[in-house]
Write a protein that holds these residues in place. Structure first.
Motif, PDB file in Angstrom:
ATOM      1  N   ILE A  84      -6.259  22.241  -8.589  1.00 48.34           N
ATOM      2  CA  ILE A  84      -5.841  23.412  -9.730  1.00 48.34           C
ATOM      3  C   ILE A  84      -5.091  24.343  -8.879  1.00 48.34           C
ATOM      4  O   ILE A  84      -6.048  24.848  -7.796  1.00 48.34           O
ATOM      5  CB  ILE A  84      -6.281  22.690 -11.033  1.00 48.34           C
ATOM      6  N   ARG A  85      -4.079  24.650  -8.843  1.00 52.45           N
ATOM      7  CA  ARG A  85      -4.391  26.118  -8.478  1.00 52.45           C
ATOM      8  C   ARG A  85      -3.171  27.335  -8.878  1.00 52.45           C
ATOM      9  O   ARG A  85      -2.316  26.635  -9.750  1.00 52.45           O
ATOM     10  CB  ARG A  85      -3.336  26.500  -7.368  1.00 52.45           C
ATOM     11  N   TYR A  86      -3.763  28.312 -10.199  1.00 51.68           N
ATOM     12  CA  TYR A  86      -3.542  29.065 -11.404  1.00 51.68           C
ATOM     13  C   TYR A  86      -3.773  30.429 -11.070  1.00 51.68           C
ATOM     14  O   TYR A  86      -4.966  30.630 -10.773  1.00 51.68           O
ATOM     15  CB  TYR A  86      -4.114  28.178 -12.621  1.00 51.68           C
ATOM     16  N   PHE A 121       0.776  -1.201  -0.204  1.00 48.51           N
ATOM     17  CA  PHE A 121      -0.144   0.045   0.262  1.00 48.51           C
ATOM     18  C   PHE A 121       0.525   1.347   0.242  1.00 48.51           C
ATOM     19  O   PHE A 121       1.961   1.207   0.678  1.00 48.51           O
ATOM     20  CB  PHE A 121      -1.203  -0.147   1.173  1.00 48.51           C
ATOM     21  N   GLY A 122       0.517   2.447  -0.696  1.00 52.55           N
ATOM     22  CA  GLY A 122       1.504   3.425  -0.867  1.00 52.55           C
ATOM     23  C   GLY A 122       0.567   4.788  -1.111  1.00 52.55           C
ATOM     24  O   GLY A 122      -0.510   4.714  -1.772  1.00 52.55           O
ATOM     25  N   ILE A 123       1.717   5.436  -0.498  1.00 53.00           N
ATOM     26  CA  ILE A 123       0.602   7.154  -0.471  1.00 53.00           C
ATOM     27  C   ILE A 123       1.363   8.092  -1.536  1.00 53.00           C
ATOM     28  O   ILE A 123       3.048   7.626  -0.893  1.00 53.00           O
ATOM     29  CB  ILE A 123       0.149   7.400   0.838  1.00 53.00           C
ATOM     30  N   SER A 124       1.405   8.912  -1.819  1.00 50.33           N
ATOM     31  CA  SER A 124       2.096   9.728  -2.867  1.00 50.33           C
ATOM     32  C   SER A 124       1.811  10.929  -3.512  1.00 50.33           C
ATOM     33  O   SER A 124       0.671  11.187  -3.061  1.00 50.33           O
ATOM     34  CB  SER A 124       3.465   8.937  -3.679  1.00 50.33           C
ATOM     35  N   TYR A 125       2.807  12.579  -2.792  1.00 50.21           N
ATOM     36  CA  TYR A 125       2.020  13.299  -3.532  1.00 50.21           C
ATOM     37  C   TYR A 125       3.468  13.578  -4.875  1.00 50.21           C
ATOM     38  O   TYR A 125       4.407  13.132  -4.889  1.00 50.21           O
ATOM     39  CB  TYR A 125       2.241  14.543  -2.760  1.00 50.21           C
ATOM     40  N   ASN A 126       2.229  14.137  -6.145  1.00 52.50           N
ATOM     41  CA  ASN A 126       2.970  14.313  -7.036  1.00 52.50           C
ATOM     42  C   ASN A 126       2.543  15.934  -7.638  1.00 52.50           C
ATOM     43  O   ASN A 126       0.953  16.279  -7.614  1.00 52.50           O
ATOM     44  CB  ASN A 126       2.627  13.581  -8.335  1.00 52.50           C
ATOM     45  N   ARG A 127       3.738  16.546  -8.252  1.00 51.48           N
ATOM     46  CA  ARG A 127       3.212  17.571  -9.081  1.00 51.48           C
ATOM     47  C   ARG A 127       3.493  17.536 -10.156  1.00 51.48           C
ATOM     48  O   ARG A 127       4.299  16.915 -11.034  1.00 51.48           O
ATOM     49  CB  ARG A 127       4.604  18.837  -8.934  1.00 51.48           C
ATOM     50  N   ASN A 128       2.226  16.990 -11.053  1.00 46.54           N
ATOM     51  CA  ASN A 128       2.070  16.373 -12.461  1.00 46.54           C
ATOM     52  C   ASN A 128       2.221  17.928 -12.998  1.00 46.54           C
ATOM     53  O   ASN A 128       3.016  17.731 -14.451  1.00 46.54           O
ATOM     54  CB  ASN A 128       1.100  16.230 -11.723  1.00 46.54           C
ATOM     55  N   ALA A 129       1.974  19.527 -12.971  1.00 49.97           N
ATOM     56  CA  ALA A 129       2.465  20.558 -13.930  1.00 49.97           C
ATOM     57  C   ALA A 129       2.809  21.511 -12.733  1.00 49.97           C
ATOM     58  O   ALA A 129       2.004  21.821 -12.130  1.00 49.97           O
ATOM     59  CB  ALA A 129       1.063  20.873 -14.907  1.00 49.97           C
ATOM     60  N   ASN A 130       3.936  21.632 -13.122  1.00 49.77           N
ATOM     61  CA  ASN A 130       4.320  23.790 -13.159  1.00 49.77           C
ATOM     62  C   ASN A 130       4.135  24.523 -14.256  1.00 49.77           C
ATOM     63  O   ASN A 130       3.500  24.818 -15.661  1.00 49.77           O
ATOM     64  CB  ASN A 130       6.047  23.523 -12.484  1.00 49.77           C
ATOM     65  N   PHE A 131       3.148  25.588 -13.757  1.00 54.40           N
ATOM     66  CA  PHE A 131       2.428  26.524 -14.054  1.00 54.40           C
ATOM     67  C   PHE A 131       3.406  28.119 -14.265  1.00 54.40           C
ATOM     68  O   PHE A 131       3.372  29.416 -14.063  1.00 54.40           O
ATOM     69  CB  PHE A 131       1.622  27.357 -14.118  1.00 54.40           C
ATOM     70  N   ARG A 132       4.241  28.088 -13.278  1.00 58.36           N
ATOM     71  CA  ARG A 132       5.463  29.303 -13.131  1.00 58.36           C
ATOM     72  C   ARG A 132       5.979  29.713 -13.836  1.00 58.36           C
ATOM     73  O   ARG A 132       7.223  28.572 -14.592  1.00 58.36           O
ATOM     74  CB  ARG A 132       6.036  28.968 -11.695  1.00 58.36           C
ATOM     75  N   THR A 185       1.940  31.469 -11.781  1.00 56.30           N
ATOM     76  CA  THR A 185       2.377  31.035 -11.137  1.00 56.30           C
ATOM     77  C   THR A 185       1.494  29.386 -10.365  1.00 56.30           C
ATOM     78  O   THR A 185      -0.176  29.700 -10.958  1.00 56.30           O
ATOM     79  CB  THR A 185       1.894  31.534  -9.637  1.00 56.30           C
ATOM     80  N   GLY A 186       2.034  28.784  -9.976  1.00 59.88           N
ATOM     81  CA  GLY A 186       1.098  27.945  -9.813  1.00 59.88           C
ATOM     82  C   GLY A 186       0.962  25.732  -9.963  1.00 59.88           C
ATOM     83  O   GLY A 186       2.138  26.429 -11.016  1.00 59.88           O
ATOM     84  N   GLY A 187       0.768  25.190  -9.738  1.00 66.45           N
ATOM     85  CA  GLY A 187       0.598  24.049 -10.835  1.00 66.45           C
ATOM     86  C   GLY A 187      -0.549  23.696 -10.597  1.00 66.45           C
ATOM     87  O   GLY A 187      -1.697  23.158  -9.349  1.00 66.45           O
TER      88      GLY A 187
END
Length: 539
Positions: A280-282, A130-141, A251-253
């Motif tokens: 999403i934060r843009y 079992f796994g838990i992860s955080y990924n930044r899939n896209a950078n808008f900065r 900015t954001g991602g």
């Protein structure tokens, strides 16, 4: 009223002359921007171009192909910080400018709890993880700047006047209170109100009835000394020349928390499933400036139109994965991710700052500033599904080479929500946007290839990724595909590992700041370099 439709001339990528006439909605651009992903995960996988479908025993498997969790024999934890550099070169009216930014983030971290059975257990079911992860899939900065001198063909003020020409309303409908600009009116009228208050356009008494009318008799302050031909009733404008520039800062991602499980059957078949909570934060700020270089008008000096936008929201998706090992040296993988269902909130407004040569002509104030009302709007976005297949070939203890093919049906993105269904006009607008998505984008295949060479505790990696141009037609003769090149090194001990990698990506884009025949367009070469470091431990 959805305020961002007021600023479509500033906000959207202008495609072709026929598309310009149709006023492509900025939500069409959102559907693409919020669907595309960059290679993500640990340094190990990013150093190999993002390949992951046929591989496993890596934190990246949690959100990539969860079947890879079935390869784990120990529990694992890792974190990946990254330093990113953007360098963008834009060409506009024959002039090239460079701009960019540097920023730090943590694009990946996660933990896996292994439930693998001991080697002495002879059952076909080998356990799972079992796994838990955080990924930044896209950078808008990012930051993009373009500037061009000596445009005597057109001006954004002429664009504003063109919007006002269609109204045929008395100027009293434009001279509203400052805090009512853009309130509860349509696209043309809101922008005409802003331009009118900022002295970019003014009324003209066409029928000598003592009232300032609008329509075809709008006069831009770029040619305030213009006259009307008494024979043809046409406006005769003085020549002008302007310098134009814009800085676009974002900015954001887009990031995702993933919760996954993967199991192992007979060390042959691996299967997995994950649930993703995506956010999403843009934020976008576009400052467009014109400076008057030459004109018989001694009134206007320069003006700036600023477009501000914030988009935030959360969505959900799920991923299924399989990995099959027919022989020890071959692995075949498959993963399928459902569409992500987002609920998004946006807040936007447009402001205008005008600087005149003689402040006494406008009550002694300089510059003069106005803005439309803040507009808040909620809507749904459904991004396309994605599916990928991959294969990996292993060379005993010396390493492997792997490749992925990913299918992305961008035509399947959809905009919706109750705010678009409250009346017939809203429903019609939603249908128009979704039709534009289908007409603008195409379904694509993306490709990733990478490999790893092993020597004792040392690892050397390299990779390549290619994302196909998502547009049906090549626009402005630009290929908008994304190319990424990567490489890295690492060490792996019994309970500790560390990887260092670099990824370089490049793509092209085009942008037109306002919609007029012959309006100039900017072409931008986007360049991004990311330096990543992963530190992990098995336990």
């Amino acid at each position: 009223m959805k305020i961002r439709h007021l600023i479509v001339g500033l906000a959207c990528y202008c495609l072709t002359d026929s598309v310009l006439a149709q006023s492509i909605s900025p939500y069409v651009s959102d559907a693409l921007q919020f669907s595309q992903s960059q290679p993500f995960g640990t340094t190990r996988f990013q150093s190999m171009g993002g390949v992951n479908t046929a591989l496993g025993a890596d934190i990246s498997s949690i959100s990539g192909n969860p079947a890879g969790l079935g390869f784990y024999r120990k529990s694992d934890f890792s974190i990946t910080p990254s330093l990113n550099f953007t360098n963008n070169k834009s060409t506009f009216i024959g002039r090239q400018l460079s701009d960019g930014t540097t920023f730090f983030n943590v694009p990946n971290f996660g933990i896996v709890f292994s439930g693998a059975k001991k080697d002495t257990d002879n059952s076909l079911w080998r356990g799972g993880s079992f796994g838990i992860s955080y990924n930044r899939n896209a950078n808008f900065r990012n930051v993009v700047t373009f500037q061009g001198n000596s445009n005597s063909a057109n001006s954004i003020a002429v664009y504003f006047r063109g919007l006002a020409d269609a109204l045929d309303l008395p100027s009293s409908r434009l001279d509203v209170a400052d805090d009512q600009i853009g309130f509860n009116v349509g696209y043309n009228q809101a922008m005409a109100q802003l331009a009118y208050k900022g002295y970019l356009i003014e009324g003209y008494d066409s029928d000598n009835d003592g009232n300032q009318d609008v329509g075809n008799y709008y006069i831009t302050n770029l040619s305030r000394n213009a006259t009307v031909d008494p024979q043809t009733n046409e406006l005769i404008e003085d020549p002008f020349e302007v310098s134009q520039s814009e800085t676009w800062t974002t900015t954001g991602g887009r990031s995702q928390w993933s919760f996954a499980w993967g199991g192992n059957w007979a060390d042959k078949l691996y299967m997995g499933v994950s649930l993703g909570i995506s956010s999403i934060r843009y934020e976008s700020t576009k400052g467009y400036t014109e400076v008057v270089n030459e004109s018989t008008l001694n009134f206007l000096d320069q003006f700036t139109v600023t477009d501000n936008l914030k988009v935030n929201g959360t969505g959900f998706n799920a991923t299924l994965g399989l990995n099959y090992r027919p022989v020890d040296w071959v692995r075949i993988g498959w993963s399928f991710s459902t569409p992500t269902l987002y609920r998004l909130n946006e807040v936007s407004f447009t402001s205008l700052s005008t600087r005149v040569k003689d402040p006494s002509t406008v009550g002694g104030n300089n510059p003069i500033g106005f803005r439309t009302v803040d507009n808040e709007f909620d809507y749904n976005l459904t991004t396309p599904l994605r599916t990928s297949v991959g294969i990996a070939f292993f060379f005993e203890k010396y390493g492997f080479i792997s490749g992925d093919v990913e299918y992305m049906p961008y035509k399947g993105a959809r905009i919706g929500g109750s705010d678009w269904s409250t009346d017939n006009s809203g429903l019609s607008e939603r249908v128009t946007i979704n039709n534009q998505i289908k007409q603008t984008y195409t379904n694509t295949f993306n490709y990733r290839v990478g490999g790893e060479f092993r020597y004792q505790i040392f690892r050397i990696r390299a990779g390549f990724a290619y994302q196909t141009d998502p547009y049906q037609q090549r626009i402005d003769d630009l290929n908008r595909s994304l190319l990424s090149y990567s490489g890295g090194v690492g060490i792996k001990l019994s309970n500790f590992y560390s990887d260092l990698g670099v990824m370089y990506s490049q793509s092209k884009g085009g942008y037109t700041p306002y919609q007029l025949p012959g309006a100039p367009s900017a072409t931008t070469q986007y360049n991004t370099t990311s330096v990543m470091l992963t530190i992990g431990s098995s336990f």
